[in-house]
Write a protein that holds these residues in place. Sequence first.
Motif, PDB file in Angstrom:
ATOM      1  N   PRO A 354       0.822  -1.210   0.000  1.00  0.00           N
ATOM      2  CA  PRO A 354       0.000   0.000   0.000  1.00  0.00           C
ATOM      3  C   PRO A 354       0.855   1.258   0.000  1.00  0.00           C
ATOM      4  O   PRO A 354       2.077   1.203   0.155  1.00  0.00           O
ATOM      5  N   THR A 355       0.215   2.404  -0.146  1.00  0.00           N
ATOM      6  CA  THR A 355       0.913   3.689  -0.067  1.00  0.00           C
ATOM      7  C   THR A 355       1.583   3.831   1.291  1.00  0.00           C
ATOM      8  O   THR A 355       0.994   3.525   2.325  1.00  0.00           O
ATOM      9  N   GLY A 356       2.823   4.299   1.277  1.00  0.00           N
ATOM     10  CA  GLY A 356       3.544   4.498   2.532  1.00  0.00           C
ATOM     11  C   GLY A 356       4.190   3.255   3.093  1.00  0.00           C
ATOM     12  O   GLY A 356       4.586   3.234   4.266  1.00  0.00           O
ATOM     13  N   SER A 357       4.337   2.223   2.280  1.00  0.00           N
ATOM     14  CA  SER A 357       4.938   0.978   2.788  1.00  0.00           C
ATOM     15  C   SER A 357       6.434   0.900   2.489  1.00  0.00           C
ATOM     16  O   SER A 357       7.058  -0.122   2.781  1.00  0.00           O
ATOM     17  N   GLY A 358       7.007   1.940   1.897  1.00  0.00           N
ATOM     18  CA  GLY A 358       8.462   1.959   1.678  1.00  0.00           C
ATOM     19  C   GLY A 358       8.899   1.463   0.322  1.00  0.00           C
ATOM     20  O   GLY A 358      10.091   1.229   0.105  1.00  0.00           O
ATOM     21  N   LYS A 359       7.961   1.319  -0.622  1.00  0.00           N
ATOM     22  CA  LYS A 359       8.320   0.793  -1.958  1.00  0.00           C
ATOM     23  C   LYS A 359       9.326   1.703  -2.667  1.00  0.00           C
ATOM     24  O   LYS A 359      10.285   1.230  -3.271  1.00  0.00           O
ATOM     25  N   THR A 360       9.093   3.014  -2.572  1.00  0.00           N
ATOM     26  CA  THR A 360       9.977   3.967  -3.252  1.00  0.00           C
ATOM     27  C   THR A 360      11.399   3.881  -2.714  1.00  0.00           C
ATOM     28  O   THR A 360      12.369   3.878  -3.484  1.00  0.00           O
ATOM     29  N   SER A 361      11.536   3.801  -1.405  1.00  0.00           N
ATOM     30  CA  SER A 361      12.876   3.706  -0.805  1.00  0.00           C
ATOM     31  C   SER A 361      13.599   2.456  -1.284  1.00  0.00           C
ATOM     32  O   SER A 361      14.795   2.490  -1.600  1.00  0.00           O
ATOM     33  N   THR A 362      12.875   1.340  -1.335  1.00  0.00           N
ATOM     34  CA  THR A 362      13.482   0.089  -1.801  1.00  0.00           C
ATOM     35  C   THR A 362      13.928   0.202  -3.250  1.00  0.00           C
ATOM     36  O   THR A 362      15.045  -0.184  -3.605  1.00  0.00           O
ATOM     37  N   LEU A 468       2.644 -14.393 -21.439  1.00  0.00           N
ATOM     38  CA  LEU A 468       3.611 -13.297 -21.341  1.00  0.00           C
ATOM     39  C   LEU A 468       4.235 -13.243 -19.946  1.00  0.00           C
ATOM     40  O   LEU A 468       5.427 -12.947 -19.806  1.00  0.00           O
ATOM     41  N   MET A 469       3.436 -13.528 -18.941  1.00  0.00           N
ATOM     42  CA  MET A 469       3.968 -13.550 -17.576  1.00  0.00           C
ATOM     43  C   MET A 469       4.979 -14.684 -17.424  1.00  0.00           C
ATOM     44  O   MET A 469       5.988 -14.537 -16.728  1.00  0.00           O
ATOM     45  N   HIS A 470       4.729 -15.823 -18.087  1.00  0.00           N
ATOM     46  CA  HIS A 470       5.701 -16.924 -18.053  1.00  0.00           C
ATOM     47  C   HIS A 470       7.035 -16.454 -18.604  1.00  0.00           C
ATOM     48  O   HIS A 470       8.099 -16.835 -18.110  1.00  0.00           O
ATOM     49  N   THR A 471       6.992 -15.617 -19.630  1.00  0.00           N
ATOM     50  CA  THR A 471       8.202 -15.220 -20.348  1.00  0.00           C
ATOM     51  C   THR A 471       9.000 -14.163 -19.619  1.00  0.00           C
ATOM     52  O   THR A 471      10.233 -14.207 -19.591  1.00  0.00           O
ATOM     53  N   CYS A 472       8.301 -13.172 -19.008  1.00  0.00           N
ATOM     54  CA  CYS A 472       9.043 -11.998 -18.528  1.00  0.00           C
ATOM     55  C   CYS A 472       9.086 -11.828 -17.014  1.00  0.00           C
ATOM     56  O   CYS A 472       9.985 -11.159 -16.501  1.00  0.00           O
ATOM     57  N   LEU A 473       8.116 -12.381 -16.275  1.00  0.00           N
ATOM     58  CA  LEU A 473       8.044 -12.100 -14.836  1.00  0.00           C
ATOM     59  C   LEU A 473       9.137 -12.851 -14.077  1.00  0.00           C
ATOM     60  O   LEU A 473       9.159 -14.078 -14.043  1.00  0.00           O
ATOM     61  N   LEU A 474      10.047 -12.086 -13.465  1.00  0.00           N
ATOM     62  CA  LEU A 474      11.165 -12.690 -12.732  1.00  0.00           C
ATOM     63  C   LEU A 474      10.822 -12.947 -11.266  1.00  0.00           C
ATOM     64  O   LEU A 474      11.195 -13.978 -10.700  1.00  0.00           O
ATOM     65  N   GLY A 475      10.159 -11.995 -10.642  1.00  0.00           N
ATOM     66  CA  GLY A 475       9.861 -12.156  -9.220  1.00  0.00           C
ATOM     67  C   GLY A 475       9.024 -10.996  -8.701  1.00  0.00           C
ATOM     68  O   GLY A 475       8.901  -9.952  -9.348  1.00  0.00           O
ATOM     69  N   ILE A 476       8.456 -11.196  -7.526  1.00  0.00           N
ATOM     70  CA  ILE A 476       7.598 -10.190  -6.892  1.00  0.00           C
ATOM     71  C   ILE A 476       8.017 -10.067  -5.429  1.00  0.00           C
ATOM     72  O   ILE A 476       8.319 -11.071  -4.771  1.00  0.00           O
ATOM     73  N   MET A 477       8.037  -8.831  -4.954  1.00  0.00           N
ATOM     74  CA  MET A 477       8.322  -8.601  -3.535  1.00  0.00           C
ATOM     75  C   MET A 477       7.203  -7.745  -2.942  1.00  0.00           C
ATOM     76  O   MET A 477       6.807  -6.736  -3.527  1.00  0.00           O
ATOM     77  N   ALA A 478       6.677  -8.160  -1.794  1.00  0.00           N
ATOM     78  CA  ALA A 478       5.700  -7.362  -1.052  1.00  0.00           C
ATOM     79  C   ALA A 478       6.387  -6.831   0.205  1.00  0.00           C
ATOM     80  O   ALA A 478       7.286  -7.470   0.750  1.00  0.00           O
ATOM     81  N   GLN A 479       5.968  -5.651   0.667  1.00  0.00           N
ATOM     82  CA  GLN A 479       6.593  -5.106   1.860  1.00  0.00           C
ATOM     83  C   GLN A 479       5.642  -4.235   2.661  1.00  0.00           C
ATOM     84  O   GLN A 479       4.627  -3.768   2.169  1.00  0.00           O
ATOM     85  N   ARG A 480       6.005  -4.052   3.936  1.00  0.00           N
ATOM     86  CA  ARG A 480       5.324  -3.144   4.851  1.00  0.00           C
ATOM     87  C   ARG A 480       6.393  -2.485   5.726  1.00  0.00           C
ATOM     88  O   ARG A 480       7.536  -2.944   5.768  1.00  0.00           O
ATOM     89  N   LEU A 481       5.997  -1.436   6.441  1.00  0.00           N
ATOM     90  CA  LEU A 481       6.873  -0.816   7.426  1.00  0.00           C
ATOM     91  C   LEU A 481       6.273  -1.011   8.817  1.00  0.00           C
ATOM     92  O   LEU A 481       5.079  -0.775   9.012  1.00  0.00           O
ATOM     93  N   VAL A 482       7.094  -1.447   9.757  1.00  0.00           N
ATOM     94  CA  VAL A 482       6.654  -1.563  11.150  1.00  0.00           C
ATOM     95  C   VAL A 482       7.519  -0.665  12.016  1.00  0.00           C
ATOM     96  O   VAL A 482       8.696  -0.441  11.726  1.00  0.00           O
TER      97      VAL A 482
END
Length: 604
Positions: A354-362, A468-482
């Motif tokens: 979500p917004t404010g979970s630190g995605k931009t910093s990462t 297309l997802m089989h071909t190009c998707l390498l990985g997904i990361m989810a995050q939160r800030l505590v």
Amino acid sequence: MKTSTNNVINGNMELSQVVRWLATDGLVRQDKIDMVLSMARNAISSSEKDEHPFVYITQRGWENAQKAGSKLTMDDLMHWLSIKSGMKIVRIDPLKINVQQVTDVISLSYAQFFKILPIKITSTVVVIATAEPFQTGWKQEVARITGKAVQTVLANPIDLNRYIIDFYNVAKSVIGAKKQGNEQAGVGIQNFEQLMELSRRGELDSNDHHVVSIVDWLLQYAFEQRASDIHLEPRRDKGNVRFRIDGVMQQVYDIPAVVMTAVSSRIKILARMNVAEKRRPQDGRIKTRDPEQNEIELRLSTMPTAFGEKLVMRIFDPQVLQLSYAKLGFSPQHEQIWNQLIGQPNGLILVTGPTGSGKTSTLYTTLRQLAKPEVNVCTVEDPIEMIEPVFNQMQVHEKIDLTFASGIRTLLRQDPDIIMVGEIRDQDTADMAIQASLTGHLVLSTLHTNDTLSAIVRLLDIGIPAYLMHTCLLGIMAQRLVRTLCPHCKQEEMTDKTVWQDLLLGTELPIPESVYVAKGCTKCRYTGYMGRVGIYEMLPITNPMKSLIKISTDINELYEQAKKENYQPLRSNGLLKVIAGKTTLEEVLRVTPDPGLIMAANEL
């Protein structure tokens, strides 16, 4: 008011008397007392003579006789004085003080003369902070003026002097700005309910020195309080100023409506925004410096509301770009997985949350590490969060049809190696991001989903073909800030094994015998927390995982396959940080989704 040494118990503390007391109580060595008293008598300047004894002592690094090899600190001296005077120590917390109210109790000259500061007012009591517990000549007069009982508490003399100046200066500026605004405008604030008054209202000059002082104070204050966002919120008769600190909103100040309008205008001028336009949302940015002269960037956003223009300033510390993955909160295992993903020559990597979970910093930290002289890193963002010289950054402008999709199309003609797309919002953007990854580029982007597995379902929902997802998707990361535990007051307690048994069901994590809990102290403003850290969920898209991605994807099958590949949900990573003593169970449960509920929601 100074008194003789003999009568110090009834007035301000004298340095020589304090030294003798400290020697008697064992904090200053007896064989050093003559030298120390000589130093005290030979204080060179009048300013030194007027200093509080504790300031004089700590600045000169006198030895603490009770702690071999250590110096007398202000905390040592305040603790000693608390015992000697029988008074409670408080830390002046500006966020919990009604500045306008307390500065109405006594004048600035009176506060400075007696070195006292009101910090709390109730219907029957006024609480006043002092660093001179034996100076009581003012108490009877303040009680008579206020008609309330006077309660005294001890405060650090450095903080006391600083906040006496800060509080009265900002109160003076607000009063001055309000007076000038009322003289020019009468009433008027621009709000939905008072449109009929616009014809007779004036504007308080945003360059007025009172307004400039308020804005300067507001920004410096936010930096000192570690705020991530500043909110200026207009209301009918006043405006609210709130800070977001460690993810939690804190009330700071109430400003008269006419002053709030001028303050917002001043900030918009600094951000080169259209001051006259108050009906439409606007974005802007300011670059300034904190009290330590470090560069700080602020991203501004305005929004028209019923009572005027709401303004939010998001504070970005460029130092975050220098943080290592470990400082962000990555475990060694996560860092290894992430480095493998971003080390690929091409493909798509998603960061969700979500917004404010630190995605931009990462993402910015990642791009900075990838941006070498031989690599061309380009971004398309809305808006550009932080200006970074080693990237080529493009701002989305919907009004001129410069969207994420058209921006990616442009970047593909700019010979990029790595592309960062601020956010995948629709199918056009997703299609272009995938196209870029298929043509030999590494693409990083964000997506608003609760966890990694939901991101796969989300891409299918917006129309991305599974092949297309089989071909190009390498990985997904989810995050939160505590929020992280305050190191000064966290306490260890035995765990409730029943609770932990339920939480750890289905994982291989051991039930801890004890964990740290938040207690609260003066240093953390009695919240028990200080700072934030990320918790993460990594999902590399392996061949077995790809085989399960299809139009009718069953998220439970994805989940079972991910578990076979040592998948660790957000909550499990958060529980590890609880066990490690970095945060609390309450924090992790507050910000992380229940994996079982996510599975059920996606099935619907």
